[in-house]
Design an enzyme around this catalytic site. Structure first.
Site, PDB file in Angstrom:
ATOM      1  N   ARG A  40      70.603  30.563  55.094  1.00  0.00           N
ATOM      2  CA  ARG A  40      70.066  29.277  54.618  1.00  0.00           C
ATOM      3  C   ARG A  40      69.413  29.401  53.241  1.00  0.00           C
ATOM      4  O   ARG A  40      69.450  28.444  52.468  1.00  0.00           O
ATOM      5  CB  ARG A  40      69.072  28.727  55.634  1.00  0.00           C
ATOM      6  CG  ARG A  40      69.799  28.160  56.835  1.00  0.00           C
ATOM      7  CD  ARG A  40      68.848  27.606  57.845  1.00  0.00           C
ATOM      8  NE  ARG A  40      69.581  26.842  58.861  1.00  0.00           N
ATOM      9  CZ  ARG A  40      69.121  26.608  60.071  1.00  0.00           C
ATOM     10  NH1 ARG A  40      67.944  27.059  60.439  1.00  0.00           N
ATOM     11  NH2 ARG A  40      69.839  25.904  60.919  1.00  0.00           N
ATOM     12  N   LYS A 202      78.798  20.154  77.495  1.00  0.00           N
ATOM     13  CA  LYS A 202      78.725  18.859  78.171  1.00  0.00           C
ATOM     14  C   LYS A 202      79.473  17.732  77.478  1.00  0.00           C
ATOM     15  O   LYS A 202      79.415  17.595  76.271  1.00  0.00           O
ATOM     16  CB  LYS A 202      77.268  18.445  78.301  1.00  0.00           C
ATOM     17  CG  LYS A 202      76.516  19.321  79.263  1.00  0.00           C
ATOM     18  CD  LYS A 202      75.098  18.846  79.389  1.00  0.00           C
ATOM     19  CE  LYS A 202      74.389  19.609  80.502  1.00  0.00           C
ATOM     20  NZ  LYS A 202      72.969  19.308  80.507  1.00  0.00           N
ATOM     21  N   GLY A 358      75.873  24.523  65.918  1.00  0.00           N
ATOM     22  CA  GLY A 358      75.163  25.797  65.866  1.00  0.00           C
ATOM     23  C   GLY A 358      75.873  26.903  66.616  1.00  0.00           C
ATOM     24  O   GLY A 358      76.055  28.013  66.095  1.00  0.00           O
ATOM     25  N   GLY A 381      73.132  19.685  64.208  1.00  0.00           N
ATOM     26  CA  GLY A 381      72.874  18.302  64.597  1.00  0.00           C
ATOM     27  C   GLY A 381      73.318  17.322  63.523  1.00  0.00           C
ATOM     28  O   GLY A 381      73.932  16.287  63.817  1.00  0.00           O
TER      29      GLY A 381
HETATM   30  P1  ADP Z   1      77.652  23.596  69.386  1.00  0.00           P
HETATM   31  O1  ADP Z   1      76.262  24.171  69.208  1.00  0.00           O
HETATM   32  O2  ADP Z   1      78.684  24.386  68.647  1.00  0.00           O
HETATM   33  O3  ADP Z   1      77.697  22.136  69.100  1.00  0.00           O
HETATM   34  P2  ADP Z   1      77.269  23.168  72.198  1.00  0.00           P
HETATM   35  O4  ADP Z   1      75.792  23.367  72.016  1.00  0.00           O
HETATM   36  O5  ADP Z   1      77.750  21.815  72.487  1.00  0.00           O
HETATM   37  O6  ADP Z   1      78.046  23.768  70.930  1.00  0.00           O
HETATM   38  O7  ADP Z   1      77.785  24.090  73.388  1.00  0.00           O
HETATM   39  C1  ADP Z   1      77.675  25.475  73.376  1.00  0.00           C
HETATM   40  C2  ADP Z   1      77.504  26.030  74.749  1.00  0.00           C
HETATM   41  O8  ADP Z   1      78.544  25.612  75.614  1.00  0.00           O
HETATM   42  C3  ADP Z   1      77.556  27.550  74.747  1.00  0.00           C
HETATM   43  O9  ADP Z   1      76.279  28.049  75.079  1.00  0.00           O
HETATM   44  C4  ADP Z   1      78.598  27.892  75.808  1.00  0.00           C
HETATM   45  O10 ADP Z   1      78.216  28.964  76.647  1.00  0.00           O
HETATM   46  C5  ADP Z   1      78.688  26.593  76.590  1.00  0.00           C
HETATM   47  N1  ADP Z   1      79.966  26.480  77.313  1.00  0.00           N
HETATM   48  C6  ADP Z   1      81.204  26.522  76.797  1.00  0.00           C
HETATM   49  N2  ADP Z   1      82.134  26.459  77.772  1.00  0.00           N
HETATM   50  C7  ADP Z   1      81.475  26.391  78.951  1.00  0.00           C
HETATM   51  C8  ADP Z   1      81.870  26.315  80.317  1.00  0.00           C
HETATM   52  N3  ADP Z   1      83.155  26.309  80.666  1.00  0.00           N
HETATM   53  N4  ADP Z   1      80.895  26.252  81.253  1.00  0.00           N
HETATM   54  C9  ADP Z   1      79.595  26.248  80.901  1.00  0.00           C
HETATM   55  N5  ADP Z   1      79.157  26.324  79.629  1.00  0.00           N
HETATM   56  C10 ADP Z   1      80.076  26.391  78.660  1.00  0.00           C
HETATM   57 MG    MG Z   2      74.502  24.095  70.502  1.00  0.00          MG
END
Ligand code: ADP
Ligand code: MG
Length: 401
Positions: A40, A202, A358, A381
């Site tokens: 950063r 989710k 992230g 975000g």
């Molecule tokens: P980002 O930060 O890239 O936007 P998210 O915060 O939405 O991503 O999601 C990341 C999390 O999703 C990770 O910690 C990962 O372990 C979890 N994840 C991915 N696939 C699964 C799954 N099949 N079941 C449970 N958790 C999952």
């Molecule tokens: Mg995340």
């Protein structure tokens, strides 16, 4: 958000001017207070160096951690000032406050090309409340404002939004310009085919982005924990996989909407299931119609990886947000790694590849492919909200060109 032609920093008159620059220096520290990742700080260097070389007096402000409106010694920006000074090759004056007489007199003593770093703006509760008096105090030491803190651009805080009411012009720095160029460019005027890969845990956290992207993309690839809500909607049994029952109906609607809009929706055909949520769990690959009772899907399977690779092969622009599986556990990181590799290959073939979120960014860094993406967003975000079509207050507040 509607594409906005921002007033550019490169058009501003800078010589001798005191420039208040909001940056995102919220870097991770280890237990000894040492910076473990200075990405950063490095990301802000082009703006800072442009300002110093054009004779401006550079006043930097950032938040750091969550001190909740109080002075917390472990959240001072002192280690950041040291690192920044090393990177710039010039001394950086570290202030012990971000407003007040001592700050004013430090700034009064600055020469053209000097750099000062104010103390953590979140030591004041007024920062996150976007308090006008506090904003005015921040602004009182400067002639113009530059926002280069993309990671907090989705928050209307005193140093990201309030301050713009008291400084004119208020312009975007080069980092924000670059983030907008890639993220907004990808959804507003992409080279097609345009694909989005959405994963993560989710559906609920990614619904708005899926809905918005369905209006823009040619292909939508879905992985991660949210696929099981789609399978449930199709009447498949998903064992102990993550499912959000209250979103099953919506998943059905999203599938219908994709069909109606002619968007190619790619859902994995096989998954890697585990007998429990652990790095050393027993694992097996099964077709999505054969998920055994008591097992949970933690990654996309090898057939799905091939399916994703072929869907992506002809794409000219790819946006990726959210890992394909629980990549934190090596056994369930293959899908995420494969997507990172596919994107790296596409970049090499001239496609524009953009990673936001992230955890997705962390995953790409973990496999060492960060420098093979066209753009890695510095704001999880903020990048998601931008892709959702939301107005980012820290950007909306800047002057139009
Ligand atoms: P980002 O930060 O890239 O936007 P998210 O915060 O939405 O991503 O999601 C990341 C999390 O999703 C990770 O910690 C990962 O372990 C979890 N994840 C991915 N696939 C699964 C799954 N099949 N079941 C449970 N958790 C999952
Ligand atoms: Mg995340």
């Amino acid at each position: 958000m509607a594409k906005k032609a921002l007033n550019s920093l490169s058009a501003a008159d800078l010589s001798g001017k005191r420039v208040f620059v909001r940056v995102d220096f919220n870097v991770p520290l280890d237990e000894q207070g040492k910076i473990t990742d200075d990405t950063r700080i490095r990301a802000a260097l082009p703006t800072i160096q442009y300002l110093t070389s054009n004779g401006a007096k550079v006043i930097l402000a950032s938040h750091f951690g969550r001190p909740k409106g109080k002075v917390v010694d472990s959240m001072r920006l002192t280690p950041v000032a040291t690192r920044l000074s090393e990177l710039l090759g010039q001394s950086v004056t570290k202030c012990d406050d971000c407003i007040g007489d001592a700050v004013a007199s430090t700034i009064a003593g600055m020469k053209d090309g000097d750099v000062a770093l104010l103390e953590n703006v979140r030591f004041y509760a007024e920062e996150e409340k976007n308090n006008p008096e506090f904003s005015q105090k921040l602004a009182s030491v400067a002639d113009l404002y530059v926002n280069d803190a993309f990671g907090t651009a989705h928050r209307a805080h005193a140093s990201t939004e309030g301050v713009t009411h008291y400084l004119n012009p208020s312009v975007a720095g080069f980092l924000i310009e670059k983030e907008l160029q890639y993220l907004q460019g990808a959804i507003e005027e992409p080279q097609r085919p345009l694909a989005a890969i959405i994963g993560g845990s989710k559906v609920s956290s990614k619904i708005t982005v899926i809905e918005t992207l369905l209006e823009k993309v040619d292909k939508l690839l879905i992985g991660g924990g949210m696929i099981f809500t789609f399978y449930r909607a199709r009447g498949l049994s998903v064992g102990k996989s993550l499912v959000e029952d209250e979103y099953v109906e919506l998943a059905q609607k999203l599938e219908a909407k994709a069909k109606e809009r002619g968007v190619e929706l790619v859902l994995p055909t096989d998954v890697v299931v585990a007998d429990n949520f652990a790095p050393d769990a027993n694992a097996q690959t099964v077709s999505i119609s054969n998920i055994p009772d008591g097992w949970m899907g933690l990654d996309i399977g090898p057939d799905s990886i091939k399916q994703f690779e072929s869907a992506l092969a002809d794409c000219k622009t790819v946006i990726w947000n959210g890992p394909m599986g629980v990549f934190e556990f090596d056994k369930f990181a293959k899908g995420t790694e494969a997507v990172a590799k596919s994107l790296a290959t596409l970049t090499g073939k001239g496609a524009s590849t953009i990673v936001g979120g992230g955890d997705s960014v962390a995953a790409v860094e973990k496999v060492g492919l960060a420098d093979q993406m066209s753009h890695i967003s510095t704001g999880g975000g903020a990048s998601l909200e931008l892709l959702e079509g939301k107005v980012l207050p820290g950007i909306a507040a800047l002057n139009d060109a």
